[in-house]
Design an enzyme around this catalytic site. Structure first.
Site, PDB file in Angstrom:
ATOM      1  N   GLU A 298       0.656  -1.506   0.024  1.00  0.00           N
ATOM      2  CA  GLU A 298       0.557   0.034   0.036  1.00  0.00           C
ATOM      3  C   GLU A 298       1.241   1.348   0.316  1.00  0.00           C
ATOM      4  O   GLU A 298       0.694   2.349  -0.834  1.00  0.00           O
ATOM      5  CB  GLU A 298      -0.662   0.159   1.397  1.00  0.00           C
ATOM      6  CG  GLU A 298      -1.744  -0.965   0.968  1.00  0.00           C
ATOM      7  CD  GLU A 298      -1.188  -2.430   1.547  1.00  0.00           C
ATOM      8  OE1 GLU A 298      -2.347  -3.319   1.290  1.00  0.00           O
ATOM      9  OE2 GLU A 298      -0.398  -2.245   2.009  1.00  0.00           O
TER      10      GLU A 298
ATOM     11  N   ARG B  25       9.089 -11.699   0.700  1.00  0.00           N
ATOM     12  CA  ARG B  25       8.223 -10.849   1.217  1.00  0.00           C
ATOM     13  C   ARG B  25       7.824 -10.689   2.694  1.00  0.00           C
ATOM     14  O   ARG B  25       7.960  -9.302   2.505  1.00  0.00           O
ATOM     15  CB  ARG B  25       6.415 -12.328   1.266  1.00  0.00           C
ATOM     16  CG  ARG B  25       5.841 -10.399   1.386  1.00  0.00           C
ATOM     17  CD  ARG B  25       5.561  -9.359   0.771  1.00  0.00           C
ATOM     18  NE  ARG B  25       4.219  -8.855   0.456  1.00  0.00           N
ATOM     19  CZ  ARG B  25       3.978  -7.540   0.030  1.00  0.00           C
ATOM     20  NH1 ARG B  25       4.686  -7.351  -1.228  1.00  0.00           N
ATOM     21  NH2 ARG B  25       3.011  -6.763   0.085  1.00  0.00           N
TER      22      ARG B  25
ATOM     23  N   ASN C 223       1.504  -7.551  -5.871  1.00  0.00           N
ATOM     24  CA  ASN C 223       1.851  -6.904  -7.285  1.00  0.00           C
ATOM     25  C   ASN C 223       2.497  -7.481  -8.488  1.00  0.00           C
ATOM     26  O   ASN C 223       3.954  -7.257  -8.415  1.00  0.00           O
ATOM     27  CB  ASN C 223       2.848  -5.016  -6.659  1.00  0.00           C
ATOM     28  CG  ASN C 223       2.246  -4.059  -7.795  1.00  0.00           C
ATOM     29  OD1 ASN C 223       2.280  -4.920  -8.828  1.00  0.00           O
ATOM     30  ND2 ASN C 223       2.920  -3.063  -7.517  1.00  0.00           N
TER      31      ASN C 223
ATOM     32  N   LEU D  96       2.287  -5.421 -11.830  1.00  0.00           N
ATOM     33  CA  LEU D  96       2.631  -4.475 -12.031  1.00  0.00           C
ATOM     34  C   LEU D  96       4.404  -3.851 -12.131  1.00  0.00           C
ATOM     35  O   LEU D  96       4.757  -3.666 -13.083  1.00  0.00           O
ATOM     36  CB  LEU D  96       2.201  -3.725 -12.009  1.00  0.00           C
ATOM     37  CG  LEU D  96       0.403  -4.015 -12.543  1.00  0.00           C
ATOM     38  CD1 LEU D  96      -0.461  -3.121 -11.928  1.00  0.00           C
ATOM     39  CD2 LEU D  96       0.270  -4.151 -13.832  1.00  0.00           C
ATOM     40  N   GLU D  97       4.966  -5.148 -11.130  1.00  0.00           N
ATOM     41  CA  GLU D  97       6.261  -4.145 -11.247  1.00  0.00           C
ATOM     42  C   GLU D  97       7.078  -4.194 -12.011  1.00  0.00           C
ATOM     43  O   GLU D  97       7.786  -4.129 -12.567  1.00  0.00           O
ATOM     44  CB  GLU D  97       6.935  -4.276  -9.306  1.00  0.00           C
ATOM     45  CG  GLU D  97       5.832  -3.589  -8.155  1.00  0.00           C
ATOM     46  CD  GLU D  97       6.538  -3.481  -6.942  1.00  0.00           C
ATOM     47  OE1 GLU D  97       7.426  -4.470  -7.225  1.00  0.00           O
ATOM     48  OE2 GLU D  97       6.305  -2.614  -6.640  1.00  0.00           O
TER      49      GLU D  97
END
Length: 441
Positions: free
Chosen positions: A73, A282, A348, A350-351
């Protein structure tokens, strides 16, 4: 009319009272949570006062407050904060997170240009102290952080609230079922829900938001920028490797996925003994665990913190730093994005696409339902039904340079086409930003 308003206020008061009573009764569990997490991540032992809105410093001038629960976020909020830091340097920013990794990401991105504290628990006293101390002029809440007492507290103090990049999966909607009467009332106090997609907006309405409160602005994650100096970073990486080697990255993996990563790497190296795995778990508490697990396989393991760069002798290189994942995506031939072989919901996608790296993921993608659908349709994503299928997809892509290039082009084009949520978001919140001041002391 008066009787209807009285019944509505009474209903709200009863629901808030029951909710707050339950939170107070469960308060000992919050202490247990901090202690138990602290044994794994020592930062959880620190700054407990902030969790209950106990502050030593004197209140400062009113601020714009942004809440982003953790790393994902914070990254999504970065385009908004960066744009406004440039456009409105007079604004005092307070950014809250819940996790230490989110806190570290805030500091990595903005240093002392913003203030950071942990969001207090949603207890009425803590909420009142937080709002009195920071006196927000405007509240920006990222994605799906719905705390009823905080929302009601902002309404009672006349603080406009925007839920930005708002998403709500069908699974999350079901999870709010028991609290729906209270959450619905709280959500009807916000100025706007800026939804990522029409589906997210519809689910927020099912939770209680009025249709006129919802605006579909798109996903801020599309407005992500490639890291500064990415090309030079990749060149240094390749120079350190020496001879060209195939490279894959396992990113944002969770504990239950680690054995699958080890198994996939062993399988891929049977065909390509020179293959290098970049591994970015992570959670920081897993850095040392995955290093040990890879070393136990007989592989030579390097780490970013100890070795800086992998060399020709490393079989596995653990990225045990924060804030460098996108740069390391740019160093890989293909990426696996974790949180997707378990019902975590994915991370994510899109990274890696934004830096031109083909993406493979597992099937659990409920947190990125719209993004994964669009990437899949564009030919920028391969979804494996299980760990074996993920391994097969990685193996196929490592052996097919044309397919990798096609996926890279499709991913970059998709990210470029999806941009625009940032501009729309800035236009949306602009009228509620504080008036400019000529001088900041």
């Amino acid at each position: 009319m008066h009787d209807g308003r009285t019944r509505k206020d009474l209903g709200e008061s009863v629901l808030r009272g029951l909710y707050s009573l339950a939170l107070y009764l469960l308060s000992p569990i919050t202490l247990y949570h901090l202690v138990s997490r602290g044994f794994r991540v020592r930062e959880y032992f620190l700054r407990w006062g902030e969790r209950y809105a106990a502050y030593r410093a004197n209140p400062g001038r009113p601020c714009v407050w942004l809440h982003a629960v953790s790393v994902g976020e914070v990254n999504a909020a970065a385009p908004v904060v960066n744009a406004l830091l440039a456009q409105r340097p007079d604004i005092r920013w307070v950014v809250t997170t819940i996790t230490p990794t989110g806190s570290a990401r805030v500091r990595a991105l903005w240093g002392e240009r913003v203030e950071h504290v942990y969001l207090p628990y949603d207890l009425p006293g803590s909420v009142a102290r937080f709002l009195e101390h920071f006196r927000p002029h405007l509240a920006l809440i990222m994605e799906t952080e719905l705390w009823p007492n905080m929302l009601f507290g902002c309404r009672d103090q006349g603080i406009p609230v925007y839920i930005l990049n708002a998403r709500l999966s069908p699974r999350s909607l079901r999870g709010y079922r028991l609290l729906k009467p209270l959450i619905g009332r709280a959500l009807r106090t916000v100025a706007c829900v800026a939804a990522q997609s029409a589906g997210d907006g519809q689910r927020y309405q099912e939770l209680g938001v009025r249709a006129d409160q919802v605006r579909v602005l798109g996903n801020l994650k599309y407005d992500i920028a490639a890291p500064e100096g990415l090309e030079a970073f990749v060149e240094r990486f390749r120079a350190a490797l020496g001879a060209p080697r195939p490279v894959w990255i396992a990113a944002s993996t969770h504990e239950g996925e680690e054995q699958a990563v080890l198994d996939i790497h062993r399988r891929l190296r049977a065909r390509r003994p020179e293959l290098l795995l970049l591994w970015a778990p992570r959670h920081p508490e897993r850095f040392e665990r995955v290093r040990e697990a890879a070393a136990a396989q007989g592989w030579k393991v390097g780490t970013r913190s100890a070795d800086t760069w992998p060399d020709g002798s490393h079989d596995v290189f653990v990225v045990d730093t924060l804030g460098e994942l996108m740069a390391f995506y740019g160093c890989a031939d293909v990426a696996f994005v974790g949180g997707s072989l378990q019902p975590v919901g994915g991370h994510n996608l899109l990274e890696p696409a934004a830096v031109g790296t083909p993406v493979v993921t597992g099937p659990h993608l409920h947190n990125f339902e719209e993004v994964s659908r669009r990437m899949d349709q564009a030919g920028a994503l391969r979804i494996g039904a299980d760990a074996d299928a993920v391994g097969a997809a990685l193996e196929a892509l490592l052996g097919d340079a044309d397919a990798r290039q096609a996926m890279a082009r499709a991913g970059c084009a998709l990210v470029a086409d999806g941009r625009g949520a940032l501009r729309r978001t800035l236009e949306l919140i602009g009228p509620d930003l504080p008036a400019p001041v000529a001088h900041v002391p």
